[in-house]
Design a protein around this motif. Structure first.
Motif, PDB file in Angstrom:
ATOM      1  N   GLN A   1      -4.299   0.804  -1.306  1.00 37.48           N
ATOM      2  CA  GLN A   1      -3.674  -0.503  -1.532  1.00 37.48           C
ATOM      3  C   GLN A   1      -3.463  -0.686  -3.032  1.00 37.48           C
ATOM      4  OE1 GLN A   1      -5.039  -3.860   0.657  1.00 37.48           O
ATOM      5  NE2 GLN A   1      -3.198  -4.956   0.040  1.00 37.48           N
ATOM      6  N   VAL A   2      -2.191  -0.718  -3.436  1.00 36.78           N
ATOM      7  CA  VAL A   2      -1.850  -0.725  -4.857  1.00 36.78           C
ATOM      8  C   VAL A   2      -1.607  -2.143  -5.362  1.00 36.78           C
ATOM      9  CG1 VAL A   2      -0.303   0.275  -6.559  1.00 36.78           C
ATOM     10  CG2 VAL A   2      -0.788   1.503  -4.480  1.00 36.78           C
ATOM     11  N   THR A   3      -1.270  -3.030  -4.434  1.00 31.19           N
ATOM     12  CA  THR A   3      -1.053  -4.430  -4.795  1.00 31.19           C
ATOM     13  C   THR A   3      -1.807  -5.297  -3.795  1.00 31.19           C
ATOM     14  OG1 THR A   3       1.179  -3.749  -5.421  1.00 31.19           O
ATOM     15  CG2 THR A   3       0.738  -6.111  -5.371  1.00 31.19           C
TER      16      THR A   3
ATOM     17  N   GLY B   1      -3.726  -3.943 -18.168  1.00 32.29           N
ATOM     18  CA  GLY B   1      -4.627  -3.361 -17.188  1.00 32.29           C
ATOM     19  C   GLY B   1      -4.623  -1.861 -17.355  1.00 32.29           C
ATOM     20  N   PRO B   2      -5.704  -1.215 -16.930  1.00 32.40           N
ATOM     21  CA  PRO B   2      -5.796   0.240 -17.102  1.00 32.40           C
ATOM     22  C   PRO B   2      -4.713   0.983 -16.328  1.00 32.40           C
ATOM     23  CG  PRO B   2      -7.644  -0.617 -15.817  1.00 32.40           C
ATOM     24  CD  PRO B   2      -6.879  -1.791 -16.299  1.00 32.40           C
ATOM     25  N   ASN B   3      -4.491   2.223 -16.685  1.00 28.97           N
ATOM     26  CA  ASN B   3      -3.522   3.050 -15.960  1.00 28.97           C
ATOM     27  C   ASN B   3      -3.860   3.087 -14.487  1.00 28.97           C
ATOM     28  OD1 ASN B   3      -1.606   3.934 -17.807  1.00 28.97           O
ATOM     29  ND2 ASN B   3      -3.065   5.385 -18.685  1.00 28.97           N
ATOM     30  N   GLY B   4      -2.822   2.974 -13.653  1.00 27.48           N
ATOM     31  CA  GLY B   4      -3.042   3.010 -12.215  1.00 27.48           C
ATOM     32  C   GLY B   4      -3.435   1.668 -11.633  1.00 27.48           C
ATOM     33  N   ALA B   5      -3.422   0.621 -12.455  1.00 26.10           N
ATOM     34  CA  ALA B   5      -3.806  -0.704 -11.954  1.00 26.10           C
ATOM     35  C   ALA B   5      -2.760  -1.280 -11.007  1.00 26.10           C
ATOM     36  CB  ALA B   5      -4.027  -1.654 -13.132  1.00 26.10           C
ATOM     37  N   GLY B   6      -1.539  -0.773 -11.091  1.00 24.85           N
ATOM     38  CA  GLY B   6      -0.483  -1.269 -10.204  1.00 24.85           C
ATOM     39  C   GLY B   6       0.537  -2.132 -10.911  1.00 24.85           C
ATOM     40  N   LYS B   7       0.648  -1.993 -12.217  1.00 21.07           N
ATOM     41  CA  LYS B   7       1.570  -2.834 -12.992  1.00 21.07           C
ATOM     42  C   LYS B   7       3.032  -2.452 -12.705  1.00 21.07           C
ATOM     43  CE  LYS B   7      -0.263  -1.473 -16.884  1.00 21.07           C
ATOM     44  NZ  LYS B   7      -1.276  -0.498 -16.409  1.00 21.07           N
ATOM     45  N   THR B   8       3.314  -1.155 -12.800  1.00 19.97           N
ATOM     46  CA  THR B   8       4.683  -0.710 -12.539  1.00 19.97           C
ATOM     47  C   THR B   8       5.077  -1.012 -11.095  1.00 19.97           C
ATOM     48  OG1 THR B   8       4.530   1.019 -14.201  1.00 19.97           O
ATOM     49  CG2 THR B   8       6.195   1.306 -12.502  1.00 19.97           C
ATOM     50  N   THR B   9       4.133  -0.820 -10.181  1.00 17.94           N
ATOM     51  CA  THR B   9       4.418  -1.136  -8.780  1.00 17.94           C
ATOM     52  C   THR B   9       4.793  -2.603  -8.627  1.00 17.94           C
ATOM     53  OG1 THR B   9       2.848   0.565  -8.105  1.00 17.94           O
ATOM     54  CG2 THR B   9       3.475  -1.061  -6.443  1.00 17.94           C
ATOM     55  N   LEU B  10       4.120  -3.469  -9.351  1.00 15.00           N
ATOM     56  CA  LEU B  10       4.443  -4.896  -9.277  1.00 15.00           C
ATOM     57  C   LEU B  10       5.881  -5.150  -9.754  1.00 15.00           C
ATOM     58  CD1 LEU B  10       3.514  -7.759  -8.655  1.00 15.00           C
ATOM     59  CD2 LEU B  10       2.689  -7.936 -11.014  1.00 15.00           C
TER      60      LEU B  10
ATOM     61  N   SER C   1       0.841  -1.201   0.000  1.00 11.45           N
ATOM     62  CA  SER C   1       0.000   0.000   0.000  1.00 11.45           C
ATOM     63  C   SER C   1       0.869   1.242   0.000  1.00 11.45           C
ATOM     64  CB  SER C   1      -0.881   0.051   1.254  1.00 11.45           C
ATOM     65  OG  SER C   1      -1.383  -1.205   1.562  1.00 11.45           O
ATOM     66  N   PHE C   2       0.329   2.308  -0.531  1.00  7.37           N
ATOM     67  CA  PHE C   2       0.913   3.638  -0.332  1.00  7.37           C
ATOM     68  C   PHE C   2      -0.068   4.404   0.534  1.00  7.37           C
ATOM     69  CE2 PHE C   2       2.865   2.595  -4.490  1.00  7.37           C
ATOM     70  CZ  PHE C   2       4.181   2.621  -4.076  1.00  7.37           C
ATOM     71  N   GLY C   3       0.241   4.571   1.805  1.00  7.45           N
ATOM     72  CA  GLY C   3      -0.726   5.179   2.706  1.00  7.45           C
ATOM     73  C   GLY C   3      -1.975   4.331   2.766  1.00  7.45           C
TER      74      GLY C   3
ATOM     75  N   PHE D   1      12.543   0.496 -17.694  1.00  9.43           N
ATOM     76  CA  PHE D   1      11.674   1.433 -16.987  1.00  9.43           C
ATOM     77  C   PHE D   1      10.659   2.052 -17.938  1.00  9.43           C
ATOM     78  CE2 PHE D   1      15.455   1.150 -14.409  1.00  9.43           C
ATOM     79  CZ  PHE D   1      14.999   1.250 -13.103  1.00  9.43           C
ATOM     80  N   GLN D   2       9.480   2.309 -17.393  1.00 11.14           N
ATOM     81  CA  GLN D   2       8.436   2.957 -18.185  1.00 11.14           C
ATOM     82  C   GLN D   2       8.898   4.340 -18.637  1.00 11.14           C
ATOM     83  OE1 GLN D   2       4.651   3.050 -16.217  1.00 11.14           O
ATOM     84  NE2 GLN D   2       3.664   4.213 -17.833  1.00 11.14           N
ATOM     85  N   ILE D   3       9.566   5.035 -17.730  1.00  8.62           N
ATOM     86  CA  ILE D   3      10.195   6.314 -18.081  1.00  8.62           C
ATOM     87  C   ILE D   3      11.701   6.097 -18.049  1.00  8.62           C
ATOM     88  CG2 ILE D   3      10.542   8.699 -17.335  1.00  8.62           C
ATOM     89  CD1 ILE D   3       7.694   8.377 -15.997  1.00  8.62           C
TER      90      ILE D   3
HETATM   91  N1  LIG Z   1       5.594   5.967  -4.823  1.00  8.61           N
HETATM   92  C1  LIG Z   1       4.242   6.075  -4.814  1.00  8.61           C
HETATM   93  N2  LIG Z   1       3.634   6.741  -3.826  1.00  8.61           N
HETATM   94  C2  LIG Z   1       2.288   6.856  -3.792  1.00  8.61           C
HETATM   95  N3  LIG Z   1       1.471   6.323  -4.702  1.00  8.61           N
HETATM   96  C3  LIG Z   1       2.007   5.640  -5.721  1.00  8.61           C
HETATM   97  C4  LIG Z   1       3.439   5.477  -5.832  1.00  8.61           C
HETATM   98  N4  LIG Z   1       3.695   4.756  -6.941  1.00  8.61           N
HETATM   99  C5  LIG Z   1       2.490   4.463  -7.485  1.00  8.61           C
HETATM  100  N5  LIG Z   1       1.483   4.994  -6.765  1.00  8.61           N
HETATM  101  C6  LIG Z   1       0.054   4.856  -7.046  1.00  8.61           C
HETATM  102  O1  LIG Z   1      -0.209   3.485  -7.200  1.00  8.61           O
HETATM  103  C7  LIG Z   1      -1.143   3.273  -8.227  1.00  8.61           C
HETATM  104  C8  LIG Z   1      -0.576   2.287  -9.224  1.00  8.61           C
HETATM  105  O2  LIG Z   1       0.475   2.901  -9.923  1.00  8.61           O
HETATM  106  P1  LIG Z   1       1.325   2.130 -11.029  1.00  8.61           P
HETATM  107  O3  LIG Z   1       1.868   0.888 -10.421  1.00  8.61           O
HETATM  108  O4  LIG Z   1       2.305   3.085 -11.578  1.00  8.61           O
HETATM  109  O5  LIG Z   1       0.205   1.763 -12.091  1.00  8.61           O
HETATM  110  P2  LIG Z   1       0.362   1.309 -13.600  1.00  8.61           P
HETATM  111  O6  LIG Z   1       1.791   1.052 -13.894  1.00  8.61           O
HETATM  112  O7  LIG Z   1      -0.486   0.089 -13.702  1.00  8.61           O
HETATM  113  O8  LIG Z   1      -0.194   2.419 -14.432  1.00  8.61           O
HETATM  114  C9  LIG Z   1      -1.478   4.618  -8.821  1.00  8.61           C
HETATM  115  O9  LIG Z   1      -2.693   5.058  -8.254  1.00  8.61           O
HETATM  116  C10 LIG Z   1      -0.340   5.486  -8.371  1.00  8.61           C
HETATM  117  O10 LIG Z   1      -0.769   6.816  -8.208  1.00  8.61           O
END
Ligand SMILES: Nc1ncnc2c1ncn2[C@@H]1O[C@H](COP(=O)(O)OP(=O)(O)O)[C@@H](O)[C@H]1O
Ligand SMILES: [Mg+2]
Lengths: 342, 252
Positions: free
Chosen positions: B18-20, B37-46, B13-15, B85-87
């Protein structure tokens, strides 16, 4: 790989060019002789200004040590004077309290003690970056200064350790009134240390430092042990700063707790930024320009000097991000282009 | 046979967000899996959790059967886990060739050497140039990365990952930010990667996904919605409703 066998001639040429470039770029360039020629010439042209020249050399060495960590690894510190001070007091206290007055072994002792302090503090502090790191490095120097002040019976406090005497170099070359021996001594030490620094900077390890400066996230991703690399270079830089501090004490024959001053940390950073970070000779140009200006202007008017150096720094940061050396490089490239065109 | 990569019940989670949520995922050796998955789904976080750039609050990750959950990011990289990296995250002030040589140097442990001259090992230069050659980057070898157009920089991202000689490669939107006229080059490169490498690709272009992937994982709001072959995913009602629906909204 298969690619190299099925290569077409044009691509082969591109490959050879690239490889040749990599192999040749660390070769000694004639322009690199210039600062050393000037330093030697100064010895003959200004025989009565050797004490000043010697101070310049000490600051060049100090700035060079900062360039390793700031210019190459991108570590921003406001407490580099801690290691300069430790080196200065290693030989100062050694001479005053232990009667250890042999200069060259003193340099080694100073390097070891400062490097050890760099290793310990670096191990803890280099997990942090940015503002946190600035404050922690600053605090380290202040704490050392305060420790010296608490035990002023031993350290001499802010009154310092005056009138230190050191043995003649190799038992032969003694102190002379004009500081000519000291100048040669400092110049030789600078040259030896510079050779080491140059090797480090152009080594694979030096490449890794540049990588950390350029993009630390990528370094982690390619498997670089970033913390270990930073601690290693911090230790080396601390050792070199210690040598600079030791030279300072030996050639001035006194030392006070002001070597730990924030001003000393800030001054060396200003010099380096002025000269140009991450380019070895920036330390030379920066220290020389700063000290010569200070020498002239501060005599005319201390306030004007303070204002002047502030202005110079602002100009450098705004218009010459790569420092005076960067400007010189640009000028060199420009002239070359002109020559090719005509 | 042990899987190349196995993620077991990751949470993060971020605060309060819950992102994953309880994400599990397996890459067999040589896998070609897409993560959509749609933007913000948590793919990059994974991806960040798998590589160790972020720590999960719970869950485990195994690389070739070894538990790497508590190891550092660098350690995972040295064990053969690479990502893009995505960016762009490149050494922008260094030449393309230096970007590669540095990667190879860290991979082989050469960067522990403080004394030898960098670039004096012809084998390293040769290998770096091979990687660049395979991505048609040799002509740019001596240019600084920041002088290259963005599309070429994306190729450098991939070249660096390949120079790590990975066994598992995570590609986070490799063609993101590249005009479609150039993105096919990047996707061709991806399609022709060594079949021995297990690959997870995050990609929005459905044509690419269906062409490249043998398996697809769909994530929505931090959870895995469904997994399956491209055929199964294409005909899945939930996916159509949640993901593809949103896709058409975005295009609208
Ligand atoms: N370091 C972070 N701190 C707070 N929130 C984050 C952070 N990284 C990602 N998020 C949030 O987690 C969610 C998933 O982000 P992300 O994994 O980048 O999604 P995706 O890659 O699927 O588009 C988004 O709502 C994003 O705003
Ligand atoms: Mg993303």
């Amino acid at each position: 790989m298969a690619a190299s066998e099925t290569i077409n001639p044009q691509r082969k040429q591109a490959r050879e060019r690239a490889a040749a470039h990599l192999l040749s770029r660390h070769h000694f360039h004639w322009a690199e002789a210039l600062p050393w020629v000037i330093a030697i010439a100064a010895f003959y042209v200004f025989p009565d200004r050797m004490t000043f020249g010697n101070q310049v050399l000490v600051m060049v060495l100090f700035a060079l040590s900062l360039d390793l960590i700031l210019g190459y690894a991108g570590i921003v510190t406001l407490g580099h004077a801690a290691f300069f001070g430790l080196g200065a007091y290693t030989v100062g206290l050694g001479a005053a309290r232990l009667g250890w007055t042999e200069p060259i072994s003193g340099l080694f002792a100073a390097a070891l003690i400062s490097a050890f302090a760099g290793l310990i503090t670096g191990w803890f502090l280099l997990r942090y970056r940015g503002l946190t790191l600035l404050m922690l490095t600053l605090a380290t120097a202040i704490m050392l200064q305060e420790a010296g002040n608490l035990r002023s019976d031993f350290s001499g406090g802010y009154d310092g350790l005056p009138g230190l005497e050191f043995k003649p170099l190799f038992g032969v070359f003694g102190y002379d009134l004009y500081g000519r021996t000291n100048y040669v001594y400092a110049l030789v030490v600078l040259a030896v240390v510079f050779y080491f620094v140059r090797r480090i900077v152009y080594s694979p390890f030096g490449q890794a430092l540049t990588g950390i400066r350029e993009n630390v996230r990528r370094m982690h991703a390619i498997g670089s042990p970033v913390h270990r690399r930073l601690v290693t270079v911090y230790t080396i830089a601390a050792g070199i700063a210690g040598i600079a501090g030791a030279l300072f004490t030996q050639t001035n024959a006194y030392v006070t707790l002001t070597v730990f001053d924030f001003e000393n940390s800030a001054k060396v950073m200003v010099m380096l930024i002025l000269g140009g970070t991450g380019r070895l000779y920036g330390a030379f140009i920066g220290a020389v320009v700063y000290m010569v200006l200070e020498d002239h202007l501060s005599k005319l008017s201390p306030t004007f000097w303070q204002f002047g150096i502030g202005l110079l720094l602002v100009l450098a940061v705004l218009f010459a991000r790569r420092g005076l050396l960067g400007l010189l490089e640009d000028a060199g490239k420009y002239l070359k282009k002109k020559k090719v065109q005509s | 046979m042990t899987a190349a990569l196995e993620v077991q019940s990751f949470n993060r989670s971020f605060g309060a967000l819950q992102v994953t949520c309880d994400v599990s995922l397996t890459l067999e050796r040589g896998a070609r899996r897409a993560l959509i998955g749609p933007n913000g789904a948590g793919k990059t976080t994974l991806v960040n959790l798998i590589t160790g750039a972020l720590k999960p609050s719970s869950g485990r990750v195994l690389l070739n059967g070894e538990d790497i959950t508590t190891t550092s990011q660098a350690d995972r990289a040295r064990r053969g886990l690479a990502r893009t990296f995505q960016i762009n995250q490149l050494f922008r002030g260094l030449s393309v060739l230096d970007n590669l040589c540095l990667t190879i140097g860290e991979r082989d442990g050469n960067c522990n050497n403080l004394w030898r001259t960098a670039g004096s090992n012809p084998a390293v230069i040769d290998e770096a140039l091979d990687h660049l050659d395979s991505l048609r980057l040799v002509d740019d070898a001596l240019k600084l990365v920041r002088e290259l157009p963005y599309g070429r920089q994306r190729l450098v991202e991939i070249a660096i990952a390949l120079a790590q000689k990975p066994r598992v490669l995570l590609l986070d939107e490799p063609a993101a930010g590249v005009p479609s006229s150039e993105s096919h080059l990047i996707l061709d490169v991806v399609a022709s990667l060594d079949p021995g490498i297990a690959i997870l690709i995050i990609e929005h272009d459905m044509d690419v996904v269906f062409r490249f992937a043998k398996q697809i994982t769909v994530m929505v709001q931090g959870s895995v919605l469904v997994e399956g072959t491209p055929g199964e995913i294409m005909n899945n009602e939930q996916v159509r409703a949640v993901y593809l629906g949103q896709e058409s909204q975005r295009h609208a």
